[in-house]
Design an enzyme around this catalytic site. Structure first.
Site, PDB file in Angstrom:
ATOM      1  CD  GLU A 100       0.101   7.020   5.949  1.00 51.29           C
ATOM      2  OE1 GLU A 100       1.249   7.051   6.443  1.00 51.29           O
ATOM      3  OE2 GLU A 100      -0.431   5.959   5.569  1.00 51.29           O
ATOM      4  CG  HIS A 155      -4.777   5.107   4.295  1.00 51.49           C
ATOM      5  ND1 HIS A 155      -4.222   4.510   3.191  1.00 51.49           N
ATOM      6  CD2 HIS A 155      -3.751   5.660   4.993  1.00 51.49           C
ATOM      7  CE1 HIS A 155      -2.912   4.705   3.219  1.00 51.49           C
ATOM      8  NE2 HIS A 155      -2.592   5.395   4.297  1.00 51.49           N
ATOM      9  CG  ASP A 206      -1.797   1.228   1.338  1.00 45.59           C
ATOM     10  OD1 ASP A 206      -2.410   1.572   0.321  1.00 45.59           O
ATOM     11  OD2 ASP A 206      -1.871   1.853   2.408  1.00 45.59           O
ATOM     12  CB  SER A 207       0.291   4.791  -0.608  1.00 49.15           C
ATOM     13  OG  SER A 207      -0.870   4.944   0.177  1.00 49.15           O
ATOM     14  CB  CYS A 241      -9.262   4.633   0.471  1.00 51.94           C
ATOM     15  SG  CYS A 241      -7.618   5.033   1.109  1.00 51.94           S
TER      16      CYS A 241
HETATM   17  N1  DGL Z   1      -4.689   3.190   0.964  1.00 50.25           N
HETATM   18  C1  DGL Z   1      -4.748   3.589  -0.389  1.00 50.25           C
HETATM   19  C2  DGL Z   1      -6.034   3.296  -1.057  1.00 50.25           C
HETATM   20  O1  DGL Z   1      -6.620   2.307  -0.694  1.00 50.25           O
HETATM   21  C3  DGL Z   1      -3.933   4.725  -0.861  1.00 50.25           C
HETATM   22  C4  DGL Z   1      -4.254   6.044  -0.366  1.00 50.25           C
HETATM   23  C5  DGL Z   1      -3.342   7.079  -0.935  1.00 50.25           C
HETATM   24  O2  DGL Z   1      -2.133   6.864  -0.907  1.00 50.25           O
HETATM   25  O3  DGL Z   1      -3.846   8.093  -1.420  1.00 50.25           O
HETATM   26  O4  DGL Z   1      -6.487   3.962  -1.936  1.00 50.25           O
END
Ligand code: DGL
Length: 272
Positions: free
Chosen positions: A152, A188, A10-11, A186
């Protein structure tokens, strides 16, 4: 049987929602996680950049000899081309398919909310599959670009006023539309579950993409005979990040709770 690790990326912290579930339901599996903390967020970037980053993340995981790759990221899942994914040397899954199937099972009134990053909402990935699986579905969607930075930065508790305001701003229209199911598109966003649930009300089903995809992955590993040897001792988890180790470790441990621990190392992801 296959004792190689599962690769998850993931990011940033979002993919840990998948890791937590994998640790719980597949205790014998080793996991290699990559969080691109030096380049988060992905969701505000162009498709070309997201694909380039995702490819480097995948190349890194392949260098760790993984047996299966999970893009625990709604943005990558919505952007990385399916034909490219099909040509990888190991099986790959994103989160969109399992998430939409869970929403299909959950909705009664066929009014479904979809929230995600700007790139995910722009891609229409969740809506197009939802329309295929749920005839007559009414979709209410909204990009929530402030959610990833809030997560984050650890601003996830009920006492975080800024987060409460952001939730109300982004979800007001969706709540008023009377959805009975909300796709947290997402990975997150499930870290904001408490705040989102408080705003949407307890009767709205919140679909967590990392969690439902981890459950589907167990079935896929079983079908492909790729599960680790059940006689093997407890699986391990290794974490790699592209920015400082300290910032990630504290939040990751907090989120993983009983599944916390495992080495964390920094990698130069741009070299992959
Ligand atoms: N957790 C990610 C997602 O599901 C990435 C969020 C991001 O880096 O903008 O989209």
């Amino acid at each position: 049987m296959d004792n190689r690790p599962i690769g998850v990326f993931d990011s940033g912290l979002g993919g840990l929602t998948g890791v937590r579930q994998l640790r719980k339901i597949l205790p014998h599996e080793d996991i290699v996680y990559f969080g691109d903390t030096g380049r988060v967020p992905y969701g505000s970037r162009s498709p070309e950049t997201i694909i380039q980053y995702a490819q480097q993340d995948i190349n890194f995981l392949l260098s760790k000899n993984v047996k299966f790759i999970m893009a625990a990221c709604g943005t990558v899942s919505s952007t990385y081309p399916l034909d490219r994914a099909a040509n990888l040397p190991v099986p790959y899954t994103g989160v969109v398919g399992s998430t939409v199937r869970a929403a299909e099972a959950a909705t009664r009134n066929r009014k479904v909310g979809v929230i995600g990053t700007a790139a995910t909402i722009r891609s229409g990935s969740y809506d197009s599959l939802l329309r295929q699986l749920v005839p007559g579905v009414e979709i209410h969607k909204q990009a929530c670009p402030l959610f990833v930075p809030l997560v984050e930065n650890g601003m996830v508790g009920m006492d975080e006023e800024i987060t409460r305001l952001a939730v109300a701003k982004y979800l007001g229209g969706i709540r008023d539309a009377g959805v009975d199911t909300l796709i947290l598109g997402c990975t997150h966003y499930p870290l904001l579950t408490e705040q989102i649930r408080a705003f949407m009300g307890p009767e709205v089903a919140l679909i967590d993409p990392g969690k439902v995809t981890a459950i589907a992955m167990k079935e896929a590993l079983q079908a492909l005979e790729l599960l680790a040897d059940p006689a093997k001792e407890q699986g391990s988890a290794e974490f790699y990040v592209s920015d400082t180790v300290e910032a990630f470790s504290a939040s990751a441990d907090l989120f993983l709770g009983q599944y916390a621990g495992g080495k964390v190392e920094r990698v130069a992801i741009e070299t992959y």
